[in-house]
Scaffold this motif. Structure first.
Motif, mmCIF file in Angstrom:
data_model
loop_
_atom_site.group_PDB
_atom_site.id
_atom_site.type_symbol
_atom_site.label_atom_id
_atom_site.label_comp_id
_atom_site.label_asym_id
_atom_site.label_seq_id
_atom_site.Cartn_x
_atom_site.Cartn_y
_atom_site.Cartn_z
ATOM 1 N N HIS A 138 0.859 -1.189 0.000
ATOM 2 C CA HIS A 138 0.000 0.000 0.000
ATOM 3 C C HIS A 138 0.893 1.236 0.000
ATOM 4 O O HIS A 138 1.796 1.364 0.829
ATOM 5 C CB HIS A 138 -0.888 0.033 1.244
ATOM 6 C CG HIS A 138 -1.970 -1.005 1.241
ATOM 7 N ND1 HIS A 138 -3.239 -0.752 0.759
ATOM 8 C CD2 HIS A 138 -1.972 -2.285 1.656
ATOM 9 C CE1 HIS A 138 -3.971 -1.848 0.885
ATOM 10 N NE2 HIS A 138 -3.225 -2.794 1.423
ATOM 11 N N ALA B 201 0.305 5.053 0.616
ATOM 12 C CA ALA B 201 -0.774 5.899 1.126
ATOM 13 C C ALA B 201 -0.185 7.040 1.941
ATOM 14 O O ALA B 201 0.964 6.988 2.382
ATOM 15 C CB ALA B 201 -1.730 5.068 1.985
ATOM 16 N N MET C 119 -2.489 6.639 7.756
ATOM 17 C CA MET C 119 -2.509 5.315 8.365
ATOM 18 C C MET C 119 -2.881 5.473 9.837
ATOM 19 O O MET C 119 -2.222 6.216 10.576
ATOM 20 C CB MET C 119 -1.158 4.608 8.245
ATOM 21 C CG MET C 119 -1.154 3.212 8.833
ATOM 22 S SD MET C 119 0.466 2.421 8.793
ATOM 23 C CE MET C 119 0.020 0.796 9.426
ATOM 24 N N VAL D 11 -6.582 1.698 5.384
ATOM 25 C CA VAL D 11 -5.221 1.223 5.090
ATOM 26 C C VAL D 11 -4.763 0.239 6.166
ATOM 27 O O VAL D 11 -4.222 -0.829 5.868
ATOM 28 C CB VAL D 11 -4.251 2.414 4.966
ATOM 29 C CG1 VAL D 11 -2.811 1.932 4.922
ATOM 30 C CG2 VAL D 11 -4.585 3.235 3.725
ATOM 31 N N THR D 12 -4.976 0.596 7.420
ATOM 32 C CA THR D 12 -4.517 -0.268 8.514
ATOM 33 C C THR D 12 -5.361 -1.532 8.625
ATOM 34 O O THR D 12 -4.834 -2.648 8.678
ATOM 35 C CB THR D 12 -4.552 0.504 9.841
ATOM 36 O OG1 THR D 12 -3.727 1.656 9.737
ATOM 37 C CG2 THR D 12 -4.048 -0.370 10.984
ATOM 38 N N SER E 129 -5.167 -3.983 5.590
ATOM 39 C CA SER E 129 -3.856 -4.633 5.563
ATOM 40 C C SER E 129 -3.772 -5.733 6.614
ATOM 41 O O SER E 129 -3.252 -6.823 6.362
ATOM 42 C CB SER E 129 -2.753 -3.598 5.794
ATOM 43 O OG SER E 129 -2.750 -2.622 4.778
ATOM 44 N N ILE F 6 3.555 -1.362 3.895
ATOM 45 C CA ILE F 6 2.954 -0.043 3.696
ATOM 46 C C ILE F 6 4.074 0.978 3.572
ATOM 47 O O ILE F 6 5.052 0.933 4.325
ATOM 48 C CB ILE F 6 2.023 0.317 4.873
ATOM 49 C CG1 ILE F 6 0.855 -0.685 4.940
ATOM 50 C CG2 ILE F 6 1.489 1.740 4.732
ATOM 51 C CD1 ILE F 6 0.063 -0.608 6.212
ATOM 52 N N LEU G 105 4.741 5.060 3.688
ATOM 53 C CA LEU G 105 4.076 6.236 4.242
ATOM 54 C C LEU G 105 5.097 7.371 4.352
ATOM 55 O O LEU G 105 6.271 7.126 4.630
ATOM 56 C CB LEU G 105 3.532 5.893 5.632
ATOM 57 C CG LEU G 105 2.591 6.874 6.319
ATOM 58 C CD1 LEU G 105 1.208 6.824 5.663
ATOM 59 C CD2 LEU G 105 2.474 6.514 7.801
ATOM 60 N N HIS H 5 -1.223 -1.053 -4.205
ATOM 61 C CA HIS H 5 -2.561 -0.520 -3.910
ATOM 62 C C HIS H 5 -2.403 0.947 -3.498
ATOM 63 O O HIS H 5 -1.730 1.251 -2.510
ATOM 64 C CB HIS H 5 -3.203 -1.327 -2.783
ATOM 65 C CG HIS H 5 -4.680 -1.123 -2.671
ATOM 66 N ND1 HIS H 5 -5.525 -2.075 -2.139
ATOM 67 C CD2 HIS H 5 -5.485 -0.075 -3.008
ATOM 68 C CE1 HIS H 5 -6.768 -1.633 -2.155
ATOM 69 N NE2 HIS H 5 -6.759 -0.407 -2.678
ATOM 70 N N CYS H 6 -3.016 1.844 -4.266
ATOM 71 C CA CYS H 6 -2.952 3.271 -3.954
ATOM 72 C C CYS H 6 -4.365 3.795 -3.681
ATOM 73 O O CYS H 6 -5.353 3.183 -4.091
ATOM 74 C CB CYS H 6 -2.271 4.056 -5.063
ATOM 75 S SG CYS H 6 -2.863 3.707 -6.735
ATOM 76 N N HIS H 7 -4.437 4.947 -2.988
ATOM 77 C CA HIS H 7 -5.707 5.391 -2.422
ATOM 78 C C HIS H 7 -5.957 6.876 -2.681
ATOM 79 O O HIS H 7 -5.103 7.721 -2.395
ATOM 80 C CB HIS H 7 -5.720 5.154 -0.905
ATOM 81 C CG HIS H 7 -5.493 3.729 -0.518
ATOM 82 N ND1 HIS H 7 -6.517 2.858 -0.227
ATOM 83 C CD2 HIS H 7 -4.346 3.007 -0.388
ATOM 84 C CE1 HIS H 7 -6.017 1.670 0.082
ATOM 85 N NE2 HIS H 7 -4.697 1.737 -0.010
ATOM 86 N N HIS I 224 -11.995 6.741 -2.052
ATOM 87 C CA HIS I 224 -12.656 6.846 -0.754
ATOM 88 C C HIS I 224 -13.700 7.969 -0.748
ATOM 89 O O HIS I 224 -14.691 7.876 -0.026
ATOM 90 C CB HIS I 224 -11.621 7.067 0.345
ATOM 91 C CG HIS I 224 -10.669 5.913 0.516
ATOM 92 N ND1 HIS I 224 -10.841 4.926 1.457
ATOM 93 C CD2 HIS I 224 -9.549 5.581 -0.176
ATOM 94 C CE1 HIS I 224 -9.861 4.045 1.364
ATOM 95 N NE2 HIS I 224 -9.061 4.407 0.373
#
Length: 1142
Positions: free
Chosen positions: A696, A698, A701, A714-715, A718, A730, A732, A818-820, A850
Motif C-alpha cells: 500500500h 498511502a 494510516m 489502510v490499517t 492490511s 505499507i 508512508l 494498492h494506492c488510495h 474513498h
C-alpha cells in the motif's frame, strides 16, 4: 548308587526304516546349542569306553522296550544316525558334568559329535565329546579307538540308523525336529540326573504309529513342492534362453522377465552389453526410479550371464504403487546408456495409473503434513509449558520481593500506626473486654448521638485491620448501637473502621471520624520476628492468589475472545459462500479436498438465461492446477427446475475451485462473473495458496497519521489480508507530526537518492504491519500536518514517485501495488509509464476511491491507468458511476464495503466501558454503560431511550437533520448525547449556541460534547440505544457499523454504504435475506425532517412498546459481522483478477 541319562525328544515317526522321535519323558536331555564350550578348564574327566559293534550299520533305530538304567561300569552303546540335510550345519553337544562323587559319568573333552552333510555313510567310533560351531554340518563321535560315529542332519530327514541294535538307556534316543525352514536339529538337551526313574518315560510303539501317517503325508507334500519348484526353475531358464536368442537375432539389447511386468513383483532386467554404449566398460549398473522418476529410486550392479551373447542382468522389485519403471545404465561413473537421452521405461500392467499415483502421493503428503503439524504442535506445547514454568518462577520471585518490601514498609509505619490507635474514645466508642488479642471475641459500643448518624435507622460497621491492609474484612450491623461477637483477625495489630447507615454500596451517611477513620489498638498483639515472618508469608500468599485470579480471568477472557472471533469468521465464510446462492452454490457447502462435489447453477439470473445448453468449465488453484482444467461438462437439469448441475472430483491438493459457464462445449457466450470468474475455497487441502505480496502506498494510516476514514482502511484492510497469510507492506511519508508511540521497532533503514534529493528510509511495526517511512530531505513533510498546505499536490506527487523508486532500487517485486484517493493516485500512471517495464513488471495496480468530492482530476487519470479500481461500497459505486471520470472505466470498477477493526471496537475487551459484554449479556452490559454515561454527563439516571450521535459536523453529515432529531427525541421523552466538532467555525459556533440552549432547558436529558473524545465515543456506542447517521451522502460510513458492534441500533438515511449495511426492520427483510442477513435497523429515504421523523419515531416506539423484541434486536445486530473478514476476501478476489488483467 544308580545313575540315569534322559533324552528329551520331540516327534516320533518312521522314516526310511528309522524313527524320528517326539518329546518323551526319557532319562537323557539332549541340547543343540550355538557356541563352543571350553572343556579344558574342567577338572580331570573320566573316560568311558564304548564298544564298537561289528558289521554294517542297521537300517533303523528302534527304541528298546526295556526300561533300563545306566550304572557305574555300564558301556555307552554307539549309535549312528544318518540324516539328509541342506546347506546349513549345526552341532550337538552332549555333556555330562563330572563331580567329586565316585562313580559318576562324564565324557572327556576329546569325545565329540560332528554333523556331516551326507547320506548312508558308515561312520567311526564313539570317542570324546565336544561342541562345534552351529555352521558346521557334521556331527561325529571320534576317539583314539575309532569305535563309533553319530551323524545327523537338520533338514529334509531321510535316514536314521543305528550301528547297535541295543543300547542301555532309560527311554529312547531320537532326533529333535523343528518345523521351521531352518532345520530339524534346533534344540535338545542332555542332562545328568542322579535319581531314580520310573516307567513314565517309556516311548511306546502306539505313539509311533499314531504320528507316522500324518507326518508321512507332510513329507510327501513337501517333496512334491520341491519338485514343482525345480520344474518351474527349469522352465524359466529355458524361456529366458529362448528370449535372449530371439532378442539377439533381432538386435534388441534389452528385455525383461517376466515379459509382462506387474506391481508387487520381482523382475529380472537383461542388457546385451555388446549392443550398448557400455560395451567397453568393465562394470555395468542400472540407476532408476518408478513413475516418471517420482518414486523410490534405485541403483543396482548387473551380473554377467552364461547366455548366448553378452547378456548381463539384475533383479528388481516392482512396488505395488508403480505404473512405470524408468532407468538408465551406466558404468558407475560418467558413461551412460540412456536410450539416446530418452531414458528407458517399462510399463507396469494392472497397477495404479498416473492419476491414481498422484492421488497416492498427495495422500502420503497429507499424512506427512499431519505428522509434521502434530510434531510442531507438541513442540509449541512444550515451549509454552516451559514459558509458563519460567513465568511462574519469575512471578513467585516478584511476589516474594513485593511481600518483603511490604513488610519493610509496615515495620517502618508501625510506630505511627500504633500512635494513631487508641483503646477507646470517651463518649464515642469503646471495646469490651479492654484487653484482647487476635482470634478473641469482642464487643464494640458506639454512641450514635456523637456523630452524623444520630438519626439513622440502622448502624453498620465497615471494618478492616492494619490500616486497611487487607481491605474490608468486617461488615456487621449494630444492634442498639452495640456490635456483638466480632472475632479479631489473627494478624491484627490495629483495627480500622467507619460507621454508616447501611451496608457497603447502599450506605448514604457515614461517620468516619472526620475523614480520619476509627482506629483501635489490639493490646495483646506484640509483633516479634516470628510475627513478621508469618505476616510476610500471608502477604505472599495473598499476592499469589490475586495473581492467580487475575491470570485466570485474563486467560478465560482471551479464550472467549478467540472463540467468538472463530465463530464470527465461520459465520462470515458461510455467508460468503451463500452470498451468490441465487446464481451458484455447491453441495456440500464446504468443499473438501479429495471429495466429490455437485455444483448448482441458475442461468436465469445471468447472461446465459434462455440458452438451450449450459457447460461447466472448471479448474483449481486459480487456474494453475498441475492437471490443468477439467474437460468441459454439460450441466444437467436439477430437481428444482430452475438450476442445472454437474458433479466432479476435487483433487487432494486443491485449495481453490475456479469455474465459469458457457453456452456450448466450445465456448460462445460466457458467464465469468464480469471478468472476475467464480471462485470457491476448498478446505482440507494438502497444498497452501502461495501468498501474495501487497504494498500500500498511502498518505494516511491509523493510528499514527489518521485524518479520516482512509487511515482506518489502510490499517484494517492490511491487517485482515495479512491474517489470511499474505504479505503486506505499507509505504508512508515520515511526517514530523507522526505519533511514534504507536510504532514498534522503529529504526533507520537506509538512504537513497531520487530527483536530486536524498531520502532517508525508516522502518517499524504499526499494529503488526511492516511500514516503511520515507523522509525526503527537502522538507516536504516537516510542516506539522498531513494536509492543508498550498502545495499538497506537489508534496504527494513527489512522495508517490519516491515510493516507486524505493521499490525498484531495493529489489521489491510485489504482486499488487494498492494506492488510495487523489493523494496517492499518481502511483498508477507513474508506475505504468516509468516502472512497469523496468524491473517491476510483475506488479498490478489497484486504486481505491474513498471520496470523489476531492481531487476528481487525479482520480480520473488513475482510473485510466489502474488494472482494477474500487470504491468503498456497492451503492456508492452506482451513485458515482455516471461521473465522467468514472463512466469510461466501469468494466474494471467495483464496490467493496469497508469494515471496522474488531480489536479496536470490541465491547468484550473495551477498557473505556464499565462492564465487558457480548451478545450473550448485551442487555446487562448496555444498561451498565448507560448508567455510567448518564453519571459522567450529569444526565438524569433513568431508564429512557437514549439516542447517540457521533459525527463530524458538516453539511455532508446532514446537520439540519441532526438538529431536528435532537428536538424530536426530547419530545418523545428520550435523552440525546452528541459528540463531534465542525471544521467550519460558523457551524461550530452554531452548535455551541444550540448546546447552551439545550443544557439550559433540558439539562438532565441532553448533552452536546463539541470536541473529540475517544474514550467518550466508546461509552456512547455502548450506552446508547440508537445511533443516528442522517448523512446526505456517505461513501461507506463506519459509524453505523461500530454501533451494531456494540449492540446499538442504527437509524440512517438510505445512501451509499448506509444503504448497503442497514436493513430496515419493516421494509428490508427480503433484501437482507438476499445478503444472508436479518433486518438490523431503521432507515428513511428523503433528506427532509419528515424522513428522519418516520425512522426515529418507529425506533423510539419500538423501544417503549416492545422491550423484549428490542433487546433481541440488539443481540442480533451484535452477532452480525461488520469487520474486515468479508471485505478482505472480496479484495483478495479483486487482487487475483487484477493479476489476470492484460
Amino acid at each position: 548308587m544308580e545313575m540315569s541319562m534322559q533324552l528329551n525328544c520331540k516327534t516320533v515317526f518312521p522314516y526310511r526304516g528309522g524313527y524320528i522321535c517326539s518329546p518323551c519323558k526319557a532319562g537323557w536331555g539332549v541340547s543343540f546349542v550355538r557356541a563352543s564350550a571350553d572343556f579344558s578348564r574342567k577338572r580331570q574327566q573320566k573316560k568311558v569306553s564304548v564298544a564298537r559293534t561289528k558289521g554294517t550299520s542297521g537300517k533303523g533305530f528302534v527304541p528298546s522296550k526295556k526300561n533300563t538304567r545306566m550304572k557305574k561300569g555300564d558301556t555307552l552303546t554307539s549309535v549312528v544316525s544318518e540324516v539328509s540335510g541342506g546347506d546349513k550345519k549345526q552341532t550337538v553337544e552332549v555333556n555330562v558334568d563330572d563331580t567329586d562323587k565316585e562313580g559318576e559319568l562324564e565324557f572327556s573333552q576329546e569325545e565329540k559329535f560332528e554333523a556331516v552333510d551326507r547320506i548312508d555313510e558308515n561312520v567311526g567310533d564313539v570317542g570324546d565329546l565336544s561342541l562345534l560351531d552351529e555352521t558346521v554340518g557334521e556331527l561325529s563321535l571320534l576317539d583314539e579307538s575309532n569305535q563309533a560315529t553319530i551323524s545327523v542332519f537338520d533338514e529334509d530327514v531321510e535316514v536314521l540308523e543305528s550301528w547297535k541294535e541295543e543300547f542301555p538307556y532309560n527311554g529312547g534316543v531320537g532326533i529333535v525336529e523343528d518345523s521351521s525352514e531352518e532345520g530339524l536339529l534346533e534344540s535338545a538337551e542332555i542332562d545328568e540326573n542322579v535319581k531314580d526313574t520310573d516307567t513314565d518315560g517309556d516311548i511306546t510303539e502306539e505313539a509311533v504309529e499314531e504320528s507316522s501317517s500324518a507326518d508321512d503325508d507332510r513329507i510327501n507334500e513337501e517333496a512334491a513342492g520341491l519338485l514343482k519348484l525345480e520344474l518351474e526353475a527349469n522352465q524359466r531358464r529355458q524361456e529366458i534362453e529362448r528370449i535372449a536368442e530371439e532378442k539377439l537375432s533381432q538386435g534388441i539389447k534389452l528385455f525383461v522377465y517376466p515379459p509382462v511386468v506387474k506391481p508387487d513383483q520381482d523382475i529380472e532386467l537383461f542388457l546385451n552389453k555388446n549392443l550398448s554404449t557400455l560395451s567397453e566398460e568393465p562394470d555395468i549398473l542400472i540407476m532408476g526410479a518408478f513413475n516418471d522418476w517420482k518414486w523410490k529410486s534405485f541403483s543396482i550392479r548387473l551380473n554377467k550371464l552364461h547366455l548366448k551373447g553378452d547378456w548381463w542382468s539384475c533383479q528388481l522389485y516392482v512396488p505395488k504403487e508403480a505404473y512405470k519403471v524408468d532407468f538408465v545404465f551406466f558404468n558407475g561413473q560418467n558413461v551412460y546408456d540412456n536410450n539416446d537421452q530418452k531414458d528407458f521405461c517399462i510399463p507396469v500392467d494392472g497397477g495404479m495409473d498416473a492419476l491414481a499415483f498422484e492421488d497416492f502421493l498427495l495422500e502420503e503428503k497429507r499424512k506427512e503434513l499431519e505428522e509434521l503439524a502434530r510434531a510442531q504442535a507438541e513442540r509449541e506445547r512444550q515451549a509454552e509449558e516451559q514459558r509458563r514454568i519460567e513465568a511462574d518462577r519469575a512471578a513467585k520471585e516478584e511476589d516474594r520481593a513485593r511481600a518483603k518490601a511490604e513488610i519493610g514498609k509496615m515495620r517502618e509505619t508501625l510506630p505511627q500506626l500504633l500512635k494513631n490507635a487508641v483503646k477507646s474514645v470517651d463518649n464515642v466508642w469503646h471495646i469490651e473486654p479492654s484487653e484482647f488479642k487476635g482470634k478473641d471475641l469482642i464487643r464494640l459500643y458506639y454512641n450514635r448521638s456523637s456523630g452524623p448518624l444520630a438519626n439513622a435507622n440502622e448502624i453498620w460497621i465497615h471494618g478492616g485491620h492494619n490500616n486497611w491492609k487487607y481491605g474490608l474484612s468486617i461488615v456487621e450491623r449494630l444492634v442498639k448501637s452495640v456490635l456483638k461477637g466480632v472475632v479479631v483477625p489473627d494478624q491484627a495489630l490495629v483495627l480500622d473502621w467507619v460507621f454508616a447507615d447501611g451496608p457497603p454500596k447502599k450506605a448514604v451517611v457515614y461517620d468516619n471520624n472526620r475523614k480520619q477513620d476509627f482506629h483501635a489498638i489490639v493490646p495483646g498483639a506484640i509483633p516479634d520476628e516470628q510475627y513478621w515472618v508469618e505476616e510476610e508469608q500471608l502477604i505472599y500468599r495473598k499476592f499469589q492468589e490475586e495473581r492467580r485470579l487475575r491470570e485466570d480471568a485474563i486467560r478465560a477472557k482471551a479464550e472467549k475472545t478467540a472463540q467468538m472471533k472463530a465463530e464470527t469468521k465461520e459465520r462470515t465464510l458461510k455467508g460468503f459462500l451463500l452470498s451468490q446462492k441465487h446464481i451458484v452454490f455447491t453441495d456440500p457447502l464446504d468443499v473438501q479436498a479429495g471429495s466429490t462435489v455437485t455444483i448448482f447453477y441458475n442461468p436465469s439470473n445471468t447472461n446465459l438465461n434462455g440458452k438451450p445448453e449450459v457447460w461447466f468449465r472448471c479448474s483449481f488453484n486459480r487456474w494453475s492446477h498441475r492437471n490443468g482444467p477439467l474437460p468441459p461438462q454439460r450441466m444437467l437439469p436439477a430437481e428444482n427446475g430452475t438450476h442445472v448441475k454437474a458433479s466432479f472430483k476435487v483433487p487432494l491438493d486443491a485449495y481453490m475451485m475456479d469455474f465459469v459457464f458457457s453456452e456450448s462445449e466450445h465456448g460462445g457466450v460466457f458467464d465469468n462473473k464480469f471478468g472476475m470468474d467464480y471462485h470457491i475455497p476448498v478446505f482440507g487441502s494438502i497444498a497452501k495458496e502461495p501468498p501474495l505480496h501487497i504494498i500500500h502506498i498511502a498518505v494516511e494510516m491509523a493510528p499514527i497519521a489518521k485524518v479520516g476514514g482512509l487511515g482506518d482502511v489502510v490499517t484494517s484492510l492490511s491487517r485482515a489480508v495479512q491474517d489470511l497469510n499474505h504479505n503486506v507492506d505499507i509505504i508512508l511519508p515520515k511526517y514530523d507530526c507522526l505519533n511514534l508511540s504507536n510504532v514498534k521497532d522503529f529504526d533507520y533503514h537506509k538512504s537513497y537518492s531520487w530527483g536530486g534529493t536524498e531520502i532517508k528510509v525508516w522502518h517499524g511495526k504499526v499494529e503488526g504491519l511492516s511500514v516503511y517511512f520515507l523522509e525526503p530531505q527537502n522538507g516536504f513533510f516537516q510542516v506539522g500536518c498531513v494536509y492543508g498546505r498550498g502545495n499538497d499536490g506537489e508534496r504527494f506527487g513527489f512522495f508517490c514517485h519516491a515510493a516507486l523508486e524505493f521499490l525498484l532500487q531495493n529489489g521489491f517485486h510485489p504482486d499488487i501495488i494498492h494506492c488510495h484517493d487523489w493523494s496517492s493516485a499518481p502511483v498508477a500512471w507513474l508506475f505504468k509509464d516509468n516502472y512497469a517495464h523496468y524491473g517491476l513488471s510483475k506488479a498490478r495496480v489497484v486504486f481505491t476511491i474513498h471520496n470523489l468530492e476531492f481531487g476528481a482530476h487525479s482520480i480520473g487519470k488513475a482510473m485510466a491507468y489502474a488494472d482494477k479500481a474500487t470504491t468503498v461500497s456497492p451503492t456508492y459505486s452506482r451513485e458515482i458511476a455516471g461521473n465522467p471520470v468514472i463512466a469510461p472505466h466501469l468494466h474494471k470498477f467495483h464496490g467493496i464495503i469497508n469494515g471496522i477493526d474488531p480489536d479496536i471496537w470490541d465491547p468484550y475487551n473495551d477498557k473505556f466501558i464499565p462492564v465487558s459484554y457480548s451478545s450473550e449479556n448485551v442487555v446487562e452490559g448496555k444498561r451498565a454503560s448507560k448508567e455510567t454515561l448518564q453519571q459522567r454527563l450529569s444526565l438524569k439516571k433513568a431508564d429512557l431511550p437514549l439516542v447517540g450521535i457521533i459525527t463530524r459536523l458538516t453539511h455532508q453529515k446532514g446537520i439540519h437533520l441532526i438538529k431536528h432529531a435532537i428536538w424530536r427525541t426530547l419530545e418523545r421523552g428520550g435523552q440525546v448525547v452528541l459528540l463531534g466538532s465542525a471544521p467550519d467555525p460558523r457551524i461550530q459556533n452554531d452548535f455551541v449556541n444550540l448546546a447552551n440552549e439545550l443544557h439550559s432547558a433540558h439539562h438532565d436529558r441532553a448533552r452536546l460534547c463539541l470536541a473529540y473524545d475517544e474514550p467518550l465515543s466508546h461509552l456512547i456506542y455502548a450506552g446508547a440505544d440508537f445511533i443516528l447517521v442522517p448523512s446526505i451522502f456517505e461513501p461507506c460510513g463506519l459509524t453505523q457499523l461500530t454501533a451494531m458492534r456494540y449492540g446499538s441500533i442504527p437509524v440512517v438515511r438510505k445512501t451509499g454504504g448506509l444503504y448497503d449495511t442497514v436493513f430496515d426492520v419493516d421494509h428490508d427483510k427480503d433484501r437482507a435475506q438476499a445478503q444472508g442477513l436479518e433486518p438490523n435497523g431503521f432507515s428513511f429515504d428523503g433528506a427532509d425532517t419528515g424522513g428522519v421523523d418516520y425512522a426515529l419515531n418507529r425506533a423510539i416506539s419500538a423501544w417503549y412498546e416492545g422491550r423484549d423484541w428490542f433487546n433481541s434486536l440488539c443481540k442480533r445486530v451484535m452477532e452480525q459481522d461488520w469487520s474486515w473478514n468479508r471485505p478482505a476476501l472480496d479484495y483478495l478476489e479483486l487482487y487475483h483478477a487484477a493479476r489476470k488483467a492484460e
